[in-house]
Scaffold this motif. Sequence first.
Motif, PDB file in Angstrom:
ATOM      1  N   ARG A 108      -5.557  16.041   1.350  1.00 39.73           N
ATOM      2  CA  ARG A 108      -6.275  14.946   0.786  1.00 39.73           C
ATOM      3  C   ARG A 108      -5.448  13.641   1.135  1.00 39.73           C
ATOM      4  NH1 ARG A 108      -9.089  17.741  -4.586  1.00 39.73           N
ATOM      5  NH2 ARG A 108     -10.770  18.430  -3.446  1.00 39.73           N
ATOM      6  N   VAL A 109      -6.078  12.473   1.363  1.00 40.30           N
ATOM      7  CA  VAL A 109      -5.276  11.217   1.724  1.00 40.30           C
ATOM      8  C   VAL A 109      -5.638  10.366   0.837  1.00 40.30           C
ATOM      9  CG1 VAL A 109      -4.853   9.711   3.547  1.00 40.30           C
ATOM     10  CG2 VAL A 109      -5.461  12.000   4.036  1.00 40.30           C
ATOM     11  N   LEU A 110      -4.809   9.929   0.122  1.00 43.10           N
ATOM     12  CA  LEU A 110      -5.027   8.721  -0.840  1.00 43.10           C
ATOM     13  C   LEU A 110      -4.368   7.411  -0.548  1.00 43.10           C
ATOM     14  CD1 LEU A 110      -4.994  11.857  -2.405  1.00 43.10           C
ATOM     15  CD2 LEU A 110      -4.523  10.431  -4.716  1.00 43.10           C
ATOM     16  N   PHE A 111      -5.104   6.412  -0.902  1.00 43.87           N
ATOM     17  CA  PHE A 111      -4.454   5.359  -0.783  1.00 43.87           C
ATOM     18  C   PHE A 111      -4.567   4.518  -1.833  1.00 43.87           C
ATOM     19  CE2 PHE A 111      -5.742   6.035   3.385  1.00 43.87           C
ATOM     20  CZ  PHE A 111      -4.557   5.742   4.100  1.00 43.87           C
ATOM     21  N   ARG A 112      -3.487   3.962  -2.325  1.00 48.83           N
ATOM     22  CA  ARG A 112      -3.032   3.208  -3.841  1.00 48.83           C
ATOM     23  C   ARG A 112      -2.204   1.924  -3.315  1.00 48.83           C
ATOM     24  NH1 ARG A 112      -6.426   6.417  -4.763  1.00 48.83           N
ATOM     25  NH2 ARG A 112      -6.653   8.097  -6.377  1.00 48.83           N
ATOM     26  N   ASN A 113      -2.449   0.898  -4.576  1.00 49.29           N
ATOM     27  CA  ASN A 113      -1.453  -0.224  -4.378  1.00 49.29           C
ATOM     28  C   ASN A 113      -0.373   0.341  -4.398  1.00 49.29           C
ATOM     29  OD1 ASN A 113      -3.799  -2.041  -4.103  1.00 49.29           O
ATOM     30  ND2 ASN A 113      -3.875  -2.187  -6.280  1.00 49.29           N
ATOM     31  N   ALA A 114       0.822  -0.391  -3.883  1.00 51.14           N
ATOM     32  CA  ALA A 114       2.070   0.047  -3.912  1.00 51.14           C
ATOM     33  C   ALA A 114       2.639  -0.246  -5.400  1.00 51.14           C
ATOM     34  CB  ALA A 114       3.137  -0.674  -3.064  1.00 51.14           C
ATOM     35  N   THR A 165       0.608  -1.214   0.201  1.00 52.53           N
ATOM     36  CA  THR A 165      -0.022  -0.092  -0.059  1.00 52.53           C
ATOM     37  C   THR A 165       0.651   1.389   0.119  1.00 52.53           C
ATOM     38  OG1 THR A 165      -1.333  -1.288   1.181  1.00 52.53           O
ATOM     39  CG2 THR A 165      -1.802   1.020   1.274  1.00 52.53           C
ATOM     40  N   LYS A 166       0.411   2.234  -0.575  1.00 50.61           N
ATOM     41  CA  LYS A 166       1.008   3.614  -0.688  1.00 50.61           C
ATOM     42  C   LYS A 166       0.049   4.773   0.012  1.00 50.61           C
ATOM     43  CE  LYS A 166       2.556   6.833  -4.220  1.00 50.61           C
ATOM     44  NZ  LYS A 166       2.901   6.883  -5.574  1.00 50.61           N
ATOM     45  N   MET A 167       0.349   5.392   0.723  1.00 55.81           N
ATOM     46  CA  MET A 167      -0.521   6.329   1.267  1.00 55.81           C
ATOM     47  C   MET A 167       0.119   7.680   1.182  1.00 55.81           C
ATOM     48  SD  MET A 167      -1.771   6.959   5.419  1.00 55.81           S
ATOM     49  CE  MET A 167      -0.072   7.254   6.185  1.00 55.81           C
ATOM     50  N   THR A 168      -0.630   8.653   0.299  1.00 49.86           N
ATOM     51  CA  THR A 168      -0.273   9.742   0.032  1.00 49.86           C
ATOM     52  C   THR A 168      -0.953  10.996   0.586  1.00 49.86           C
ATOM     53  OG1 THR A 168       0.380   8.703  -2.178  1.00 49.86           O
ATOM     54  CG2 THR A 168       0.337  11.178  -1.995  1.00 49.86           C
ATOM     55  N   ILE A 169      -0.296  12.022   1.100  1.00 45.27           N
ATOM     56  CA  ILE A 169      -1.154  13.139   1.770  1.00 45.27           C
ATOM     57  C   ILE A 169      -0.868  14.269   0.645  1.00 45.27           C
ATOM     58  CG2 ILE A 169      -1.497  14.829   3.558  1.00 45.27           C
ATOM     59  CD1 ILE A 169      -1.705  11.798   4.486  1.00 45.27           C
ATOM     60  N   LEU A 170      -1.905  14.973   0.168  1.00 42.45           N
ATOM     61  CA  LEU A 170      -1.687  15.893  -0.741  1.00 42.45           C
ATOM     62  C   LEU A 170      -2.134  17.241   0.077  1.00 42.45           C
ATOM     63  CD1 LEU A 170      -3.695  14.933  -3.905  1.00 42.45           C
ATOM     64  CD2 LEU A 170      -1.292  14.619  -3.324  1.00 42.45           C
ATOM     65  N   THR A 171      -1.229  18.272   0.047  1.00 41.93           N
ATOM     66  CA  THR A 171      -1.484  19.571   0.662  1.00 41.93           C
ATOM     67  C   THR A 171      -1.885  20.437  -0.350  1.00 41.93           C
ATOM     68  OG1 THR A 171       1.118  20.229   0.405  1.00 41.93           O
ATOM     69  CG2 THR A 171       0.396  18.969   2.437  1.00 41.93           C
ATOM     70  N   ASP A 172      -2.677  21.318   0.438  1.00 42.60           N
ATOM     71  CA  ASP A 172      -2.953  22.617  -0.522  1.00 42.60           C
ATOM     72  C   ASP A 172      -2.230  23.877  -0.354  1.00 42.60           C
ATOM     73  OD1 ASP A 172      -3.459  23.589   2.053  1.00 42.60           O
ATOM     74  OD2 ASP A 172      -5.722  24.437   1.912  1.00 42.60           O
TER      75      ASP A 172
END
Lengths: 244, 332
Positions: free
Chosen positions: B294-300, B238-245
């Motif tokens: 925003r918090v995104l979860f994707r397959n690694a 899993t990959k957890m990404t945080i996008l900031t504004d």
Amino acid sequence: EFVLDELRSALGVMQHHDAVTGTEKEHVAHDYERILDSAIRDASLIANQAFNKILNPNESLPTLSYKRCRFNESSCPVSENSEQFVVTMYNPLGWDVKQPIRVPVTEGTYSVFAPNGDEITSQLIKIPDPVKNIPTRKSKATHEIVFMAYLHPLGIKSFFIRKNKKDKRETKRTKDFYLNVNDYFKNLKDNIDIVIKSEENLKSYNDMANNYQSGDNFASFNTNDGKYDEKIIKNPQELETIDW
Amino acid sequence: NVLKDKDSSKEYFDEIEKLRVGVERVLEKSGYPFANEEELRMLSDEPRIVEREDESFIENEHFKLRLDSSGQITHLILPDRTLNMRIQFYYWTGCIGNNTKPSERSSGAYIFRPETTQPKSMSFKTTAKHQGPVVQELWIEGDKNLAASVRIYHEKQFFEVDYVVGPIDITDNTGKEYIVRYESDLVNNGIFYTDSNGRQTLKRRLNERPQWNLTLEEPIAGNYYPVTNEIFIEDKDTKMTILTDRSQGGTSLEEGQIELMLHRRLLHDDAFGVGEALNETANGVGLVVRGKQRVLFRNAGENYNTTKEILAMHLEPIVLVADAKGLTYDEW
């Protein structure tokens, strides 16, 4: 061109390393805010004119006066004070986006219409109450109306939002229901003794009231185990299929 | 039923092993498409979530956030996996020094220099939950001038944290730097990625520099990096990404965790040129910051480009509103 130049100039100033990183003195930071806000506000004039040209090319309809709102502080003088308003948006990206749009409004019921005239799904959600010790915004808005906008690459779309008359329909529906129930019970009074005995009974009547629409019929019957029950009959054909 | 009669743990495990082998055989016979033992093992390791009455969810068609009875987020549930997930708010207190040498440096506009190695915690609670056809929201309220909404929009593959922080209280004469931490059970081995100044996503490793042997005098600040758009961690799944504004400082100080700075108010200058403390004095009480992540979860390893998501967050549609008093629906 001159308002666009003002925005260009402001963006030029914002390239300074102190503006980028926030290492300017406090009064300079406030001056940067003043320059940027003023430039953006003035430049929205261009968007206003452009939207009117695109959406109303023959000028056959009244010209709309588009305003930029401070959505970042859940405030919009236009939508807060208007019974109906148009929300027009431009997607600056080169691909389709579906974007949640939140417009600050006062409490009520609203209908949101997509560009094709269809009413689309929307949701009214309360703006959180001010938290103790956090100074809050100055705005009449108590709620935000939220809907999803599907926008084409570099596309413009316009949504029509109308505030509905305050719950008139709901009130009428409930009133109709109880009038009808009263008439119904009155007619049956001599034959059947109906007593709302418990909260559970009351709840089931309230559920029925919520489902009831003006013009619906009732059917009452005794169930197999000898208990009394009743139903709203939405469709007259249903009467024939009920097991009395 | 087999297990309940067993007395010792050895008997238990022997029996479980027999059952496992039995299940494996049945699955093999039925032609169930498990590729190998490793896959079977992973399946059995998968945490099982049992829904309980005192717990609730906010969700859309892509994922769920599970909340415990106090309204605290505990898990993120994706269609094929479940992750521990917590959102926590803390603050660092700033160092005070005379700026004569690095060890005497104050935390200021240029320098982030917390005086402790653990942040101070804040108590906060969930005050409301709203569910509807477009968005589901959870409202969080803290005791130190902090509020946040966690939002899940219909059809969107992320959840959003909209925070309101400030004014930061300085009546105790202490400068503070507020942070948010997203805590998961991802095993990232101290590696995280930041897009420094929006130029290039760089791999960062805790307490290390790729070019030289590093001994950090400042274990917290020394691991902070600029985050312009995104920061992410990943493990094998899993990959957890945080996008900031906006640009923020960020790091991953503990396994599975991403930390981002939200707001600062400091009472001392760090002597790098600005010449005044980062103390918002103009309005007398300090500033309130509102922003979102925003918090995104994707397959690694999935070939998924977050650039579009990032741009969609920065270049949101330009929305203008006009009163339509003189315009009927039909005319419109």
